[in-house]
Write a protein that holds these residues in place. Structure first.
Motif, PDB file in Angstrom:
ATOM      1  N   TYR A  34       0.838  -1.203   0.000  1.00 19.27           N
ATOM      2  CA  TYR A  34       0.000   0.000   0.000  1.00 19.27           C
ATOM      3  C   TYR A  34       0.876   1.258   0.000  1.00 19.27           C
ATOM      4  O   TYR A  34       0.643   2.191  -0.753  1.00 19.27           O
ATOM      5  N   ARG A  38       0.974   4.032  -2.835  1.00 15.67           N
ATOM      6  CA  ARG A  38       0.649   5.426  -2.524  1.00 15.67           C
ATOM      7  C   ARG A  38       1.749   6.361  -3.006  1.00 15.67           C
ATOM      8  O   ARG A  38       1.471   7.404  -3.606  1.00 15.67           O
ATOM      9  N   ASN A  41       1.560   6.529  -6.783  1.00 19.43           N
ATOM     10  CA  ASN A  41       0.394   7.309  -7.215  1.00 19.43           C
ATOM     11  C   ASN A  41       0.573   8.803  -6.967  1.00 19.43           C
ATOM     12  O   ASN A  41       0.118   9.622  -7.763  1.00 19.43           O
ATOM     13  N   ASN A  50      -7.092   3.050  -7.079  1.00 19.82           N
ATOM     14  CA  ASN A  50      -7.461   3.006  -5.659  1.00 19.82           C
ATOM     15  C   ASN A  50      -8.521   1.947  -5.402  1.00 19.82           C
ATOM     16  O   ASN A  50      -8.539   1.331  -4.335  1.00 19.82           O
ATOM     17  N   THR A  54      -8.024  -0.968  -2.684  1.00 14.45           N
ATOM     18  CA  THR A  54      -9.027  -1.181  -1.642  1.00 14.45           C
ATOM     19  C   THR A  54      -9.586  -2.600  -1.692  1.00 14.45           C
ATOM     20  O   THR A  54      -9.752  -3.253  -0.650  1.00 14.45           O
TER      21      THR A  54
END
Length: 145
Positions: A34, A38, A41, A50, A54
């Motif tokens: 993650y 992140r 991104n 996303n 998720t």
């Protein structure tokens, strides 16, 4: 604008990543994926959806929970058998996510097969985020242990 590793990632102890992945039974692995996603991104145009992130996290949590529930109720094998589909779906998402992050790191570093910073798919499939962190550290000029 093309950004380098120093603009995106940070040095972290490879040993710490390995120990936390083992001690948390894979939960830190998901956190690290993650975190890498992140960073990718936020700092590049190489986005990872996303919704995908998720979904992968939710599947991991459900799969992990069902595994714990099945182990607590080990006398009833039907519980473990019934959770096989969710484990399979979670595994497919995890492997896909690893590949997505690996490919993006290779693009960011401009690495091709045989280069110093190229993330080998076979080694990545075994050591996941530990190997990724090792290569990031190497690209940042430090090999934090």
């Amino acid at each position: 604008m093309k950004k380098g590793l120093t603009d995106i990632f940070e040095i972290d102890s490879v040993l710490k990543v390995l120990v936390l992945c083992v001690l948390t039974i894979g939960s830190y692995f998901i956190y690290k994926l993650y975190w890498f996603s992140r960073q990718i991104n936020q700092h590049t145009e190489l986005k990872i959806s996303n919704l995908f992130i998720t979904t992968a996290i939710a599947l991991f949590i459900i799969s992990f929970g069902s595994l714990i529930y099945g182990l607590v109720n080990y006398h009833d094998l039907s519980i473990l058998k019934s959770s096989m589909a969710i484990h399979l779906a979670s595994s497919v998402f995890d492997v896909t996510w690893i590949i997505m992050v690996r490919n993006r790191i290779n693009v960011i570093t401009g690495s091709n097969r045989g280069d110093k910073l190229w993330l080998n798919p076979f080694i990545t499939s075994i050591f996941h985020v530990v190997y990724m962190q090792h290569k990031i550290n190497k690209g940042l000029g430090k090999s934090a242990i």
